[in-house]
Write an enzyme that holds these catalytic residues in place. Sequence first.
Site, PDB file in Angstrom:
ATOM      1  N   ARG A  91      -1.427  -2.862 -18.592  1.00 37.08           N
ATOM      2  CA  ARG A  91      -3.074  -2.156 -18.675  1.00 37.08           C
ATOM      3  C   ARG A  91      -2.957  -1.367 -17.619  1.00 37.08           C
ATOM      4  NH1 ARG A  91      -6.042  -4.933 -21.760  1.00 37.08           N
ATOM      5  NH2 ARG A  91      -7.554  -3.150 -21.244  1.00 37.08           N
TER       6      ARG A  91
ATOM      7  N   GLU B 245      -0.672   4.982  -0.522  1.00 34.33           N
ATOM      8  CA  GLU B 245      -1.237   6.499  -1.051  1.00 34.33           C
ATOM      9  C   GLU B 245      -0.360   7.619  -0.758  1.00 34.33           C
ATOM     10  OE1 GLU B 245      -3.143   3.629   0.551  1.00 34.33           O
ATOM     11  OE2 GLU B 245      -5.337   4.614   0.543  1.00 34.33           O
TER      12      GLU B 245
ATOM     13  N   THR C 231      -3.257   5.931 -22.212  1.00 36.00           N
ATOM     14  CA  THR C 231      -3.190   4.253 -21.263  1.00 36.00           C
ATOM     15  C   THR C 231      -1.846   3.954 -21.605  1.00 36.00           C
ATOM     16  OG1 THR C 231      -4.453   3.934 -23.535  1.00 36.00           O
ATOM     17  CG2 THR C 231      -6.005   3.933 -21.496  1.00 36.00           C
TER      18      THR C 231
ATOM     19  N   ASP D 174      -6.699  12.857 -25.197  1.00 36.56           N
ATOM     20  CA  ASP D 174      -6.404  11.639 -25.202  1.00 36.56           C
ATOM     21  C   ASP D 174      -5.973  11.222 -26.149  1.00 36.56           C
ATOM     22  OD1 ASP D 174      -7.028   9.067 -24.241  1.00 36.56           O
ATOM     23  OD2 ASP D 174      -9.081   9.308 -24.315  1.00 36.56           O
TER      24      ASP D 174
ATOM     25  N   TYR E 207       0.704  -0.971  -0.201  1.00 42.51           N
ATOM     26  CA  TYR E 207      -0.031   0.173  -0.148  1.00 42.51           C
ATOM     27  C   TYR E 207       1.091   0.906   0.175  1.00 42.51           C
ATOM     28  CZ  TYR E 207      -4.951  -0.825   0.086  1.00 42.51           C
ATOM     29  OH  TYR E 207      -6.553  -1.106  -0.538  1.00 42.51           O
TER      30      TYR E 207
ATOM     31  N   LYS F   4      -1.948  -0.103 -24.884  1.00 42.60           N
ATOM     32  CA  LYS F   4      -2.132   0.230 -26.688  1.00 42.60           C
ATOM     33  C   LYS F   4      -0.754   0.509 -27.079  1.00 42.60           C
ATOM     34  CE  LYS F   4      -6.542   1.974 -25.389  1.00 42.60           C
ATOM     35  NZ  LYS F   4      -7.607   2.548 -24.604  1.00 42.60           N
TER      36      LYS F   4
END
Length: 420
Positions: free
Chosen positions: A241, A60, A232, A206, A58, A235
């Site tokens: 991903r 954050e 992203t 985008d 974790y 691609k």
Amino acid sequence: MREYAADWEALKRTDPEVAQAIAGELDRERTTLRLIASENYASPAVLAALASTMNNKYAEGYPGRRYYGGCRWVDVTEQLAIDRAKELFGADHANVQPHAGAQANMAVFGAFLEPRSDDKVLGLVLPHGGHLTHGSPVNVSGMWFNFVGYEVDRETEQVDMDGIEDLAKQHRPKVILAGFTAYPRTIDFAAFRRIADEVGAMLWVDASHFIGLSAAGVYPNPVQFADVVTFTTHKTLRGPRGAIIACREEHAKAIDKAVFPMMQGGPLEHVIAAKAVALKEAMRPEFKEYAARTVRMARALGDGLAEEGLRIISGGTDSHLVLADLRPLDITGKEAEVVCDEVGIALNKNGIPFDPMPPLNPSGIRVGTPGPATLGMDEPEGKEIASIIGEVLRHPQDDDVKARARQRVTDLVSRFPAYA
Ligand code: DSN
């Protein structure tokens, strides 16, 4: 330090059903032609980082500013990903935490727009190549934010900058959005920038689909023009991903706050490590060759499909994807997707601009070459694939034709093995 690599035998022992499905997917990737324009083959190094124990942490917050102890090593990988993203695209600032493209886009809304206010966003409508998160009424972007849609020109089937300028002057949007999921041509980012400046709007791109091509210099780099760029990483960029946001320094604080804590909690540090690996790979000369091959092959595939009688939307492509109108062959996108799947070709049905057919059974298909180009395919294979597709689309009920097509696919993929 002792290494640990993900243990496939342990998975088979613990959960044979999941192991079998994963093996089945690997087999599918090895034995079929994958022409989904948004898919690729991540490298063994990227997959190794993904299957690492960084999954367990974790973290954050951001490197050096975490809400948990023990972040020494995830700080190293996250900072590497940030630095490499900035270097690769020439960005002032990068946030590498978005879990996916939709979350990256939500962070842009969170950073710059008031929900259910008069703030307007100008974006390409979904049926002309936009994206669900660009104001579709079934997505939160369209439910909470005030989109004005632009369309492509009916004749050229390309984005019409004069029309966008008129709309921008009429609606005075707060944000102008460029960048699409089913648009094959180069985007004139300089013209978008000029229009945004003229009406006092922010420019958001985008770049999810083509960012790998931009990284390699075979497609314009939107980071030089835009206030903020979301993309992203899986691609054309060929990583894990996930997504990244690159922005100008003046927006850095707003973007970081919008990703965490506004939209997301704990970052996926194993994925971020894999993003760092993919960004390093994208700096190599081999990546430039792959990207150039991707575009060359897409052009050959488009030309070949035109020779087979399909109508190529906008008359060609400058990128990794081709959008084709099937109506001259009297077959729908849905039927084409099914018959191609039967012969081992994965592609997707797609709406075409001003499509008279509904989205679930549109008039077109979208085909892309990033995956095949990663395997080493090039122009000759683009032509061969077009010939196979043309033949099965002309004879979708003919089992002999389909058997021959399946054999041609098998011959082709066996010459370009995946994960050999
Ligand atoms: N689903 C992706 C594509 O195929 O273009 C976009 O999110």
